[in-house]
Design a protein around this motif. Structure first.
Motif, PDB file in Angstrom:
ATOM      1  N   THR A 195      -3.377  16.061  -4.675  1.00 50.26           N
ATOM      2  CA  THR A 195      -3.295  14.897  -5.551  1.00 50.26           C
ATOM      3  C   THR A 195      -3.524  13.626  -4.751  1.00 50.26           C
ATOM      4  OG1 THR A 195      -0.888  14.767  -5.262  1.00 50.26           O
ATOM      5  CG2 THR A 195      -1.705  16.059  -7.126  1.00 50.26           C
ATOM      6  N   ARG A 196      -3.610  12.502  -5.473  1.00 51.59           N
ATOM      7  CA  ARG A 196      -3.843  11.224  -4.816  1.00 51.59           C
ATOM      8  C   ARG A 196      -2.947  10.158  -5.407  1.00 51.59           C
ATOM      9  NH1 ARG A 196      -5.951   6.919  -6.394  1.00 51.59           N
ATOM     10  NH2 ARG A 196      -6.865   7.908  -8.244  1.00 51.59           N
ATOM     11  N   ARG A 197      -2.420   9.294  -4.552  1.00 48.36           N
ATOM     12  CA  ARG A 197      -1.725   8.069  -4.973  1.00 48.36           C
ATOM     13  C   ARG A 197      -2.283   6.959  -4.121  1.00 48.36           C
ATOM     14  NH1 ARG A 197      -0.055   4.150  -7.551  1.00 48.36           N
ATOM     15  NH2 ARG A 197       2.148   3.532  -7.672  1.00 48.36           N
ATOM     16  N   ALA A 198      -2.910   5.956  -4.778  1.00 44.64           N
ATOM     17  CA  ALA A 198      -3.617   4.912  -4.044  1.00 44.64           C
ATOM     18  C   ALA A 198      -4.640   5.590  -3.137  1.00 44.64           C
ATOM     19  CB  ALA A 198      -2.648   4.026  -3.279  1.00 44.64           C
ATOM     20  N   LYS A 199      -4.603   5.320  -1.832  1.00 44.75           N
ATOM     21  CA  LYS A 199      -5.555   5.952  -0.917  1.00 44.75           C
ATOM     22  C   LYS A 199      -4.892   7.046  -0.071  1.00 44.75           C
ATOM     23  CE  LYS A 199      -7.317   2.076   0.853  1.00 44.75           C
ATOM     24  NZ  LYS A 199      -8.267   1.197   1.591  1.00 44.75           N
ATOM     25  N   TYR A 200      -3.762   7.559  -0.554  1.00 44.40           N
ATOM     26  CA  TYR A 200      -3.062   8.657   0.103  1.00 44.40           C
ATOM     27  C   TYR A 200      -3.370   9.962  -0.618  1.00 44.40           C
ATOM     28  CZ  TYR A 200      -0.234   5.023   2.374  1.00 44.40           C
ATOM     29  OH  TYR A 200       0.185   3.925   3.089  1.00 44.40           O
ATOM     30  N   LEU A 201      -3.676  11.006   0.135  1.00 41.63           N
ATOM     31  CA  LEU A 201      -3.872  12.339  -0.407  1.00 41.63           C
ATOM     32  C   LEU A 201      -2.647  13.192  -0.120  1.00 41.63           C
ATOM     33  CD1 LEU A 201      -7.578  13.088   0.619  1.00 41.63           C
ATOM     34  CD2 LEU A 201      -6.721  12.555  -1.661  1.00 41.63           C
ATOM     35  N   PHE A 202      -2.259  14.012  -1.096  1.00 34.86           N
ATOM     36  CA  PHE A 202      -1.073  14.848  -0.962  1.00 34.86           C
ATOM     37  C   PHE A 202      -1.457  16.317  -1.061  1.00 34.86           C
ATOM     38  CE2 PHE A 202       0.258  10.770  -2.395  1.00 34.86           C
ATOM     39  CZ  PHE A 202       1.519  10.557  -1.862  1.00 34.86           C
ATOM     40  N   LEU A 255       6.478   4.468   2.182  1.00 32.40           N
ATOM     41  CA  LEU A 255       5.215   3.730   2.128  1.00 32.40           C
ATOM     42  C   LEU A 255       4.693   3.572   0.704  1.00 32.40           C
ATOM     43  CD1 LEU A 255       3.266   5.299   5.141  1.00 32.40           C
ATOM     44  CD2 LEU A 255       4.295   3.021   5.043  1.00 32.40           C
ATOM     45  N   LEU A 256       5.200   4.383  -0.210  1.00 36.74           N
ATOM     46  CA  LEU A 256       4.671   4.414  -1.568  1.00 36.74           C
ATOM     47  C   LEU A 256       5.577   3.737  -2.584  1.00 36.74           C
ATOM     48  CD1 LEU A 256       3.723   8.201  -1.480  1.00 36.74           C
ATOM     49  CD2 LEU A 256       2.241   6.281  -0.918  1.00 36.74           C
ATOM     50  N   MET A 257       6.745   3.317  -2.156  1.00 36.80           N
ATOM     51  CA  MET A 257       7.758   2.867  -3.111  1.00 36.80           C
ATOM     52  C   MET A 257       7.395   1.603  -3.865  1.00 36.80           C
ATOM     53  SD  MET A 257      11.349   3.670  -1.158  1.00 36.80           S
ATOM     54  CE  MET A 257      11.920   5.364  -0.923  1.00 36.80           C
ATOM     55  N   LYS A 258       6.622   0.708  -3.253  1.00 34.34           N
ATOM     56  CA  LYS A 258       6.345  -0.579  -3.887  1.00 34.34           C
ATOM     57  C   LYS A 258       4.895  -0.727  -4.338  1.00 34.34           C
ATOM     58  CE  LYS A 258      10.031  -3.015  -1.401  1.00 34.34           C
ATOM     59  NZ  LYS A 258      10.367  -4.171  -0.526  1.00 34.34           N
ATOM     60  N   LEU A 259       4.214   0.390  -4.483  1.00 27.73           N
ATOM     61  CA  LEU A 259       2.823   0.335  -4.901  1.00 27.73           C
ATOM     62  C   LEU A 259       2.710   0.013  -6.391  1.00 27.73           C
ATOM     63  CD1 LEU A 259       1.248   3.394  -3.067  1.00 27.73           C
ATOM     64  CD2 LEU A 259       1.075   0.983  -2.436  1.00 27.73           C
ATOM     65  N   HIS A 282       0.491  -4.215  -4.298  1.00 26.79           N
ATOM     66  CA  HIS A 282       1.700  -4.351  -5.102  1.00 26.79           C
ATOM     67  C   HIS A 282       1.353  -4.699  -6.548  1.00 26.79           C
ATOM     68  CE1 HIS A 282       3.163  -5.180  -0.943  1.00 26.79           C
ATOM     69  NE2 HIS A 282       4.123  -4.362  -1.344  1.00 26.79           N
ATOM     70  N   ILE A 283       0.156  -5.228  -6.767  1.00 26.72           N
ATOM     71  CA  ILE A 283      -0.303  -5.597  -8.114  1.00 26.72           C
ATOM     72  C   ILE A 283      -1.013  -4.410  -8.759  1.00 26.72           C
ATOM     73  CG2 ILE A 283      -1.692  -7.208  -9.463  1.00 26.72           C
ATOM     74  CD1 ILE A 283       0.699  -8.482  -7.998  1.00 26.72           C
TER      75      ILE A 283
END
Length: 269
Positions: free
Chosen positions: A53-60, A125-129, A162-163
């Motif tokens: 999966t992906r969140r922003a530019k992070y792959l999981f 690192l993902l908490m405030k995205l 953050h936006i």
């Protein structure tokens, strides 16, 4: 730097090869990336990959034991290769699978990362995205409401994770051009109607880039080694001194937030 479409293309490229496969080995040849690779990534061994999966530019790389988190940084690349494929310079990490394939991470500048997330938690690192741009959570209300009273220029505003996540430099330039918004204009001075137009163009621009395989950047190739092709259709990015494809005015550039920004003085006046 790979932007959201390039990361999504990587996700789409590697998923069919490693989903439902068992991780047999994790080899970290050089753990000194942006952050030191934690020992917990070895918890992947013996686990079946449930999804990529992906969140922003992070792959999981998701498993029952937790998720390996990959970020490509400035120059990171992922390839799916056979185990016997010879290593090349800057091949820092291998994740081997039961089907004989290896997910190989190469990063010349080592600004990327390989981290670990425990089950049912969110990495710090993902908490405030902000919201994902291609979901219903991102709309004109998000931009309009959060921009009120802000003197930040609109280009920096929409590039703030953050936006909204994933609107990198290339796609910010292109989307602002399509919406007819000067990138230097204060975010708080833009109307809701204009933000509605901008939201539509951000979504369309990102979707088009993903469909066409990502933007051709010198540090990016897809997991199968072929480059993206979206750069052939860029309207303003890196076109300083050339005629606007819409009105023939000469495209200009300016530094905004230490990044080159490109705009048409007529279309975005």
């Amino acid at each position: 730097m790979p932007e959201l479409p390039e990361v999504e293309v990587s996700r789409l490229g590697i998923s069919p090869h490693i989903t439902d496969q068992v991780v047999t080995k994790v080899i970290v040849r050089n753990g000194r990336l942006r952050w030191l690779v934690p020992d917990e990534v070895q918890l992947l061994v013996g686990q079946t990959v449930k999804a990529v999966t992906r969140r922003a530019k992070y792959l999981f790389i998701e498993t029952q034991a937790g998720s390996g988190i990959l970020h490509l940084g400035m120059s990171g690349k992922l390839r799916v290769v056979d185990k016997d494929v010879e290593l090349v310079k800057h091949d820092h990490i291998d994740i081997e699978f039961s089907n004989g394939k290896v997910l190989r991470y190469n990063d010349a500048r080592r600004f990327g990362s390989f981290l670990w997330q425990q089950p049912n938690t969110t990495h710090k690192l993902l908490m405030k995205l902000g919201p994902e741009p291609l979901t219903d959570e991102f709309d004109a209300n998000v931009l309009f409401d959060q921009s009120r009273g802000k003197n930040t220029v609109v280009k920096n505003f929409i590039m703030d994770n953050h936006i909204v996540v994933g609107v990198g430099n290339i796609y910010a330039n292109e989307s602002l051009f399509k919406a007819g918004i000067d990138p230097r204009k204060p975010a708080g001075k833009i109307t809701k109607k204009k933000y509605a137009e901008l939201t539509v163009h951000i979504k369309q621009t990102l979707e088009q880039a993903i469909k066409q395989g990502g933007t051709t950047l010198k540090d990016f190739t897809q997991s199968d080694g072929s480059p993206g092709y979206f750069a052939q259709e860029l309207l303003v990015y890196a076109r300083t001194g050339k005629e606007c494809l819409t009105c023939q005015t000469i495209i200009e550039s300016v530094k905004i937030g230490q990044r080159n920004s490109f705009y048409c003085p007529s279309c975005q006046g």
